[in-house]
Write a protein that holds these residues in place. Structure first.
Motif, PDB file in Angstrom:
ATOM      1  N   ASP A  56       0.813  -1.215   0.000  1.00  0.00           N
ATOM      2  CA  ASP A  56       0.000   0.000   0.000  1.00  0.00           C
ATOM      3  C   ASP A  56       0.849   1.269   0.000  1.00  0.00           C
ATOM      4  O   ASP A  56       0.548   2.222  -0.719  1.00  0.00           O
ATOM      5  CB  ASP A  56      -0.931   0.010   1.218  1.00  0.00           C
ATOM      6  CG  ASP A  56      -1.804  -1.239   1.254  1.00  0.00           C
ATOM      7  OD1 ASP A  56      -2.078  -1.803   0.168  1.00  0.00           O
ATOM      8  OD2 ASP A  56      -2.186  -1.666   2.358  1.00  0.00           O
ATOM      9  N   THR A  57       1.892   1.282   0.837  1.00  0.00           N
ATOM     10  CA  THR A  57       2.698   2.506   0.941  1.00  0.00           C
ATOM     11  C   THR A  57       3.672   2.611  -0.229  1.00  0.00           C
ATOM     12  O   THR A  57       3.797   3.658  -0.853  1.00  0.00           O
ATOM     13  CB  THR A  57       3.464   2.526   2.286  1.00  0.00           C
ATOM     14  OG1 THR A  57       2.537   2.261   3.346  1.00  0.00           O
ATOM     15  CG2 THR A  57       4.128   3.867   2.515  1.00  0.00           C
ATOM     16  N   LEU A  58       4.348   1.501  -0.536  1.00  0.00           N
ATOM     17  CA  LEU A  58       5.338   1.538  -1.617  1.00  0.00           C
ATOM     18  C   LEU A  58       4.751   1.096  -2.953  1.00  0.00           C
ATOM     19  O   LEU A  58       5.401   1.224  -3.998  1.00  0.00           O
ATOM     20  CB  LEU A  58       6.555   0.681  -1.255  1.00  0.00           C
ATOM     21  CG  LEU A  58       7.441   1.249  -0.130  1.00  0.00           C
ATOM     22  CD1 LEU A  58       8.495   0.234   0.300  1.00  0.00           C
ATOM     23  CD2 LEU A  58       8.126   2.553  -0.565  1.00  0.00           C
ATOM     24  N   GLY A  59       3.527   0.578  -2.936  1.00  0.00           N
ATOM     25  CA  GLY A  59       2.834   0.271  -4.195  1.00  0.00           C
ATOM     26  C   GLY A  59       3.447  -0.865  -4.992  1.00  0.00           C
ATOM     27  O   GLY A  59       3.427  -0.850  -6.232  1.00  0.00           O
TER      28      GLY A  59
ATOM     29  N   MET B 210       4.068   1.590  -7.233  1.00  0.00           N
ATOM     30  CA  MET B 210       4.893   2.792  -7.292  1.00  0.00           C
ATOM     31  C   MET B 210       6.370   2.472  -7.469  1.00  0.00           C
ATOM     32  O   MET B 210       6.984   2.918  -8.433  1.00  0.00           O
ATOM     33  CB  MET B 210       4.693   3.623  -6.031  1.00  0.00           C
ATOM     34  CG  MET B 210       5.438   4.931  -6.070  1.00  0.00           C
ATOM     35  SD  MET B 210       5.087   5.960  -4.621  1.00  0.00           S
ATOM     36  CE  MET B 210       6.047   5.167  -3.347  1.00  0.00           C
ATOM     37  N   ILE B 211       6.952   1.669  -6.519  1.00  0.00           N
ATOM     38  CA  ILE B 211       8.382   1.399  -6.707  1.00  0.00           C
ATOM     39  C   ILE B 211       8.577   0.478  -7.906  1.00  0.00           C
ATOM     40  O   ILE B 211       7.764  -0.395  -8.203  1.00  0.00           O
ATOM     41  CB  ILE B 211       9.061   0.810  -5.445  1.00  0.00           C
ATOM     42  CG1 ILE B 211       8.385  -0.474  -4.945  1.00  0.00           C
ATOM     43  CG2 ILE B 211       9.138   1.860  -4.362  1.00  0.00           C
ATOM     44  CD1 ILE B 211       9.173  -1.190  -3.856  1.00  0.00           C
TER      45      ILE B 211
ATOM     46  N   CYS C 240      17.944   0.596  -2.598  1.00  0.00           N
ATOM     47  CA  CYS C 240      17.476   1.736  -3.397  1.00  0.00           C
ATOM     48  C   CYS C 240      16.484   1.258  -4.439  1.00  0.00           C
ATOM     49  O   CYS C 240      16.811   0.404  -5.272  1.00  0.00           O
ATOM     50  CB  CYS C 240      18.646   2.436  -4.072  1.00  0.00           C
ATOM     51  SG  CYS C 240      18.131   3.768  -5.193  1.00  0.00           S
ATOM     52  N   TYR C 241      15.274   1.795  -4.364  1.00  0.00           N
ATOM     53  CA  TYR C 241      14.223   1.468  -5.330  1.00  0.00           C
ATOM     54  C   TYR C 241      14.039   2.636  -6.291  1.00  0.00           C
ATOM     55  O   TYR C 241      14.110   3.798  -5.885  1.00  0.00           O
ATOM     56  CB  TYR C 241      12.893   1.207  -4.607  1.00  0.00           C
ATOM     57  CG  TYR C 241      12.937   0.097  -3.596  1.00  0.00           C
ATOM     58  CD1 TYR C 241      13.385  -1.180  -3.940  1.00  0.00           C
ATOM     59  CD2 TYR C 241      12.505   0.300  -2.281  1.00  0.00           C
ATOM     60  CE1 TYR C 241      13.412  -2.213  -3.000  1.00  0.00           C
ATOM     61  CE2 TYR C 241      12.529  -0.726  -1.341  1.00  0.00           C
ATOM     62  CZ  TYR C 241      12.980  -1.973  -1.704  1.00  0.00           C
ATOM     63  OH  TYR C 241      13.013  -2.992  -0.774  1.00  0.00           O
ATOM     64  N   GLU C 242      13.776   2.308  -7.533  1.00  0.00           N
ATOM     65  CA  GLU C 242      13.529   3.356  -8.525  1.00  0.00           C
ATOM     66  C   GLU C 242      12.052   3.762  -8.528  1.00  0.00           C
ATOM     67  O   GLU C 242      11.168   2.925  -8.324  1.00  0.00           O
ATOM     68  CB  GLU C 242      13.913   2.850  -9.922  1.00  0.00           C
ATOM     69  CG  GLU C 242      15.404   2.558 -10.048  1.00  0.00           C
ATOM     70  CD  GLU C 242      15.798   2.021 -11.422  1.00  0.00           C
ATOM     71  OE1 GLU C 242      14.918   1.918 -12.311  1.00  0.00           O
ATOM     72  OE2 GLU C 242      16.990   1.704 -11.594  1.00  0.00           O
ATOM     73  N   VAL C 243      11.823   5.049  -8.730  1.00  0.00           N
ATOM     74  CA  VAL C 243      10.460   5.558  -8.928  1.00  0.00           C
ATOM     75  C   VAL C 243      10.477   6.444 -10.176  1.00  0.00           C
ATOM     76  O   VAL C 243      11.511   6.999 -10.544  1.00  0.00           O
ATOM     77  CB  VAL C 243       9.951   6.374  -7.709  1.00  0.00           C
ATOM     78  CG1 VAL C 243       9.778   5.479  -6.489  1.00  0.00           C
ATOM     79  CG2 VAL C 243      10.873   7.543  -7.388  1.00  0.00           C
ATOM     80  N   ASP C 244       9.320   6.565 -10.806  1.00  0.00           N
ATOM     81  CA  ASP C 244       9.248   7.386 -12.018  1.00  0.00           C
ATOM     82  C   ASP C 244       9.289   8.876 -11.686  1.00  0.00           C
ATOM     83  O   ASP C 244       9.874   9.666 -12.416  1.00  0.00           O
ATOM     84  CB  ASP C 244       7.949   7.092 -12.785  1.00  0.00           C
ATOM     85  CG  ASP C 244       7.999   5.737 -13.454  1.00  0.00           C
ATOM     86  OD1 ASP C 244       9.114   5.275 -13.778  1.00  0.00           O
ATOM     87  OD2 ASP C 244       6.925   5.137 -13.636  1.00  0.00           O
ATOM     88  N   ASP C 245       8.635   9.243 -10.602  1.00  0.00           N
ATOM     89  CA  ASP C 245       8.472  10.663 -10.265  1.00  0.00           C
ATOM     90  C   ASP C 245       8.707  10.805  -8.775  1.00  0.00           C
ATOM     91  O   ASP C 245       7.858  10.422  -7.958  1.00  0.00           O
ATOM     92  CB  ASP C 245       7.052  11.106 -10.654  1.00  0.00           C
ATOM     93  CG  ASP C 245       6.800  12.585 -10.357  1.00  0.00           C
ATOM     94  OD1 ASP C 245       7.451  13.147  -9.444  1.00  0.00           O
ATOM     95  OD2 ASP C 245       5.928  13.162 -11.021  1.00  0.00           O
TER      96      ASP C 245
END
Lengths: 134, 134
Positions: free
Chosen positions: A24-27, B1-2, B81-86
């Motif tokens: 939920d938090t990190l998706g 997200m991540i 370290c996780y990548e995110v788009d934004d």
């Protein structure tokens, strides 16, 4: 010798809460919890595009991660797992170079049904390393 | 997200020795050491087929990893370290859910020249999490 990073294992004190954090938090996409009685853990797999995070919680008496959780009440990163093509060849190469293989040195069947070995953290930058035959 | 796991960072007490462990004992491809004065670390990148391991050693006074090494003399896994788009959207989503972003909450330029943020370990299973805009 080592190939892909198969997974990073994180020991957590509350598996439903950790699952919710990753989902939920990190998706991220997470699995249902899987009991692995032979390993003394319950696992939730977090599927990332290039590798996995494995959330681990102790299962039953004498879980190999119980002591880690006593020392790290909030949880923490427990080990990294690298893939190798041939686990016996990898073991023999490591031992010839003086690295310590944990246990009796014979591969066990790991969480993914494949042969695994663990290497002594003191020989690998303070990091517990699992090798898994790919 | 991540998205992808960009790297696992391991703090090491002796960078040449750790580099030799990964290159010679584990047979991985490693970079030359790279000084990152703005981050207070010297880094060696271990290139795996699907991600990277970053070996970190303190550089200069007041390195942010000096205290970690005092507490973990053999070294240890420091963060993932996780990548995110934004990264701004990610930050706002995390804050809205009560997660703590370290520092002033504004992205800094990370080791790869991209915007990064760090998240509070207590909110993420005892694990220091870096987010990097992909």
């Amino acid at each position: 010798m080592i190939g892909r990073l198969n997974h990073v294992a994180i020991v957590v004190p509350d598996l439903p809460a950790a699952t919710a954090t990753y989902r939920d938090t990190l998706g991220a996409r997470v699995s249902e919890p899987v009991d692995l009685p032979a390993h003394g853990v319950t696992t939730v797999f977090v599927e990332l595009p290039n590798t996995k995070i494995e959330l681990l919680h102790p299962l039953g008496e004498g879980s190999p991660i119980a002591r880690f959780l006593e020392k790290n009440a909030s949880g923490g990163i427990h080990h990294v797992c690298y893939e190798v093509d041939d686990i016996l060849a990898a073991r023999d190469r490591l031992k010839a170079q003086g690295a310590r293989v944990l246990g009796d040195g014979e591969p066990k069947t790991g969480a993914h049904g494949k042969p695994v070995l663990f290497l002594h953290p003191k020989d690998f930058c303070g990091t517990l390393v699992e090798l898994e035959q790919a």
